[in-house]
Design an enzyme around this catalytic site. Structure first.
Site, PDB file in Angstrom:
ATOM      1  N   TRP A   1       0.878  -1.174   0.000  1.00  0.00           N
ATOM      2  CA  TRP A   1       0.000   0.000   0.000  1.00  0.00           C
ATOM      3  C   TRP A   1       0.917   1.226   0.000  1.00  0.00           C
ATOM      4  O   TRP A   1       1.937   1.230   0.712  1.00  0.00           O
ATOM      5  CB  TRP A   1      -0.854  -0.027   1.275  1.00  0.00           C
ATOM      6  CG  TRP A   1      -2.044   0.857   1.184  1.00  0.00           C
ATOM      7  CD1 TRP A   1      -2.101   2.169   1.551  1.00  0.00           C
ATOM      8  CD2 TRP A   1      -3.329   0.515   0.684  1.00  0.00           C
ATOM      9  NE1 TRP A   1      -3.356   2.655   1.317  1.00  0.00           N
ATOM     10  CE2 TRP A   1      -4.130   1.660   0.781  1.00  0.00           C
ATOM     11  CE3 TRP A   1      -3.892  -0.659   0.155  1.00  0.00           C
ATOM     12  CZ2 TRP A   1      -5.472   1.693   0.387  1.00  0.00           C
ATOM     13  CZ3 TRP A   1      -5.220  -0.641  -0.238  1.00  0.00           C
ATOM     14  CH2 TRP A   1      -5.999   0.526  -0.125  1.00  0.00           C
TER      15      TRP A   1
ATOM     16  N   HIS B   1      -9.093  -4.016  11.819  1.00  0.00           N
ATOM     17  CA  HIS B   1      -8.454  -3.174  10.801  1.00  0.00           C
ATOM     18  C   HIS B   1      -9.258  -1.883  10.555  1.00  0.00           C
ATOM     19  O   HIS B   1      -8.695  -0.819  10.367  1.00  0.00           O
ATOM     20  CB  HIS B   1      -8.293  -3.971   9.508  1.00  0.00           C
ATOM     21  CG  HIS B   1      -7.726  -3.225   8.358  1.00  0.00           C
ATOM     22  ND1 HIS B   1      -6.593  -2.431   8.446  1.00  0.00           N
ATOM     23  CD2 HIS B   1      -8.125  -3.149   7.058  1.00  0.00           C
ATOM     24  CE1 HIS B   1      -6.325  -1.907   7.258  1.00  0.00           C
ATOM     25  NE2 HIS B   1      -7.241  -2.316   6.407  1.00  0.00           N
TER      26      HIS B   1
ATOM     27  N   GLU C   1      -7.652 -10.870   0.846  1.00  0.00           N
ATOM     28  CA  GLU C   1      -7.231  -9.943  -0.212  1.00  0.00           C
ATOM     29  C   GLU C   1      -5.881 -10.373  -0.798  1.00  0.00           C
ATOM     30  O   GLU C   1      -5.091 -11.063  -0.144  1.00  0.00           O
ATOM     31  CB  GLU C   1      -7.107  -8.516   0.360  1.00  0.00           C
ATOM     32  CG  GLU C   1      -8.435  -7.965   0.810  1.00  0.00           C
ATOM     33  CD  GLU C   1      -8.345  -6.680   1.624  1.00  0.00           C
ATOM     34  OE1 GLU C   1      -9.245  -5.845   1.480  1.00  0.00           O
ATOM     35  OE2 GLU C   1      -7.390  -6.527   2.413  1.00  0.00           O
TER      36      GLU C   1
HETATM   37  N1  LIG Z   1      -7.910  -1.328   3.538  1.00  0.00           N
HETATM   38  C1  LIG Z   1      -6.718  -1.887   2.934  1.00  0.00           C
HETATM   39  C2  LIG Z   1      -5.472  -1.365   3.513  1.00  0.00           C
HETATM   40  C3  LIG Z   1      -5.436   0.067   3.811  1.00  0.00           C
HETATM   41  O1  LIG Z   1      -6.402   0.777   3.722  1.00  0.00           O
HETATM   42  C4  LIG Z   1      -4.131   0.580   4.172  1.00  0.00           C
HETATM   43  C5  LIG Z   1      -3.064  -0.289   4.292  1.00  0.00           C
HETATM   44  C6  LIG Z   1      -1.831   0.174   4.673  1.00  0.00           C
HETATM   45  C7  LIG Z   1      -1.628   1.501   4.906  1.00  0.00           C
HETATM   46  C8  LIG Z   1      -2.693   2.389   4.788  1.00  0.00           C
HETATM   47  C9  LIG Z   1      -3.956   1.910   4.420  1.00  0.00           C
HETATM   48  N2  LIG Z   1      -5.025   2.754   4.313  1.00  0.00           N
HETATM   49  C10 LIG Z   1      -4.898   4.026   4.559  1.00  0.00           C
HETATM   50  O2  LIG Z   1      -5.287   5.033   4.584  1.00  0.00           O
HETATM   51  C11 LIG Z   1      -6.740  -3.363   3.129  1.00  0.00           C
HETATM   52  O3  LIG Z   1      -7.779  -3.825   3.488  1.00  0.00           O
HETATM   53  O4  LIG Z   1      -5.741  -4.046   2.996  1.00  0.00           O
HETATM   54 ZN   LIG Z   2      -9.056  -4.846   3.307  1.00  0.00          ZN
HETATM   55 ZN   LIG Z   3      -5.979  -5.721   4.112  1.00  0.00          ZN
END
Ligand SMILES: N[C@@H](CC(=O)c1ccccc1NC=O)C(=O)O
Ligand SMILES: [Zn+2]
Ligand SMILES: [Zn+2]
Length: 207
Positions: free
Chosen positions: A17, A57, A171
């Site tokens: 990311w 998360h 994912e």
């Molecule tokens: N939602 C994403 C990950 C994500 O949003 C994210 C992952 C690492 C660093 C920042 C992230 N989102 C930030 O605003 C996921 O589900 O993997």
């Molecule tokens: Zn996710």
């Molecule tokens: Zn994720």
């Protein structure tokens, strides 16, 4: 027994990311130093490559990775090719998912074109598709994408609605080498206390 590995490789160039911790593996001690063994260490974001999201998360009160019911991550699954669909909405998915109650659904979008580069834009489920998944009692969905939401999303409405619907999230799978059909999925998270997600080794077994 045929085993299909649907996991992405972790190496120092695995895309993350944007801005997130790069993956690294290195020898902390070498056999030369210890006289007996090589000992490696890893550093990574838990959202790199093939991984599951714990509700924590995106929800402060959500379950952590070590509290999840493992039965969700093992069992009957179908791979559906949605790469030619314009929209991942209820109407377009109805025909593909007809009669497929209680199976995990892995969406093959083929939209992550270059495995070495984080994608710029990705498809995501329309909210009415999640109502269909609920009616079919789907326990988990998997995507060949870094997220189930749009990359720029801050409200993560697909993550939240899946969670409210009791559907777990896998994912970053790699479905390029598997055909549509029914399999047994195994994609178990590590027992990391308090974590918001975990890398998994995801495999499909065809009996
Ligand atoms: N939602 C994403 C990950 C994500 O949003 C994210 C992952 C690492 C660093 C920042 C992230 N989102 C930030 O605003 C996921 O589900 O993997
Ligand atoms: Zn996710
Ligand atoms: Zn994720």
């Amino acid at each position: 027994m045929n085993i299909y590995d649907i996991s992405r490789t972790l190496h120092c160039k695995t895309p993350t990311w944007p801005g997130d911790t790069p993956f690294s593996y290195s020898l902390n001690w070498t056999k030369e130093e210890t006289g007996s063994v090589n000992v490696g260490r890893i550093e990574m974001s838990v959202h790199t490559a093939t991984h599951i999201d714990a509700p924590y998360h995106f929800d402060e009160k959500g379950a952590k990775v070590d509290q999840l019911d493992l039965s969700v991550f093992m069992g009957r699954a179908i791979v559906v090719d949605v790469s030619r669909l314009k929209e991942l909405n209820r109407v377009s998915l109805e025909a593909l998912l007809k009669g497929q109650e209680k199976k995990r659904v892995l969406f093959k979008t083929n939209a992550w074109e270059d495995e070495e580069v984080f994608p710029e834009g990705i498809p995501s489920l329309k909210l009415d598709a999640i109502t269909l998944l609920k009616e079919l009692s789907v326990p988990l969905i998997g995507v060949d994408l870094p997220s189930v939401d749009q990359l720029e999303s801050k409200d993560l409405e697909v993550h939240h609605l899946l969670h409210e619907t009791n559907i777990s999230i896998l994912e970053g799978i790699d479905l390029r080498n598997v055909d549509e059909g029914e399999y047994q999925l195994v994609a178990l998270p590590l027992k990391i206390e308090g974590a918001d997600g975990s890398p998994v080794r995801a495999v499909l077994v065809k009996e």
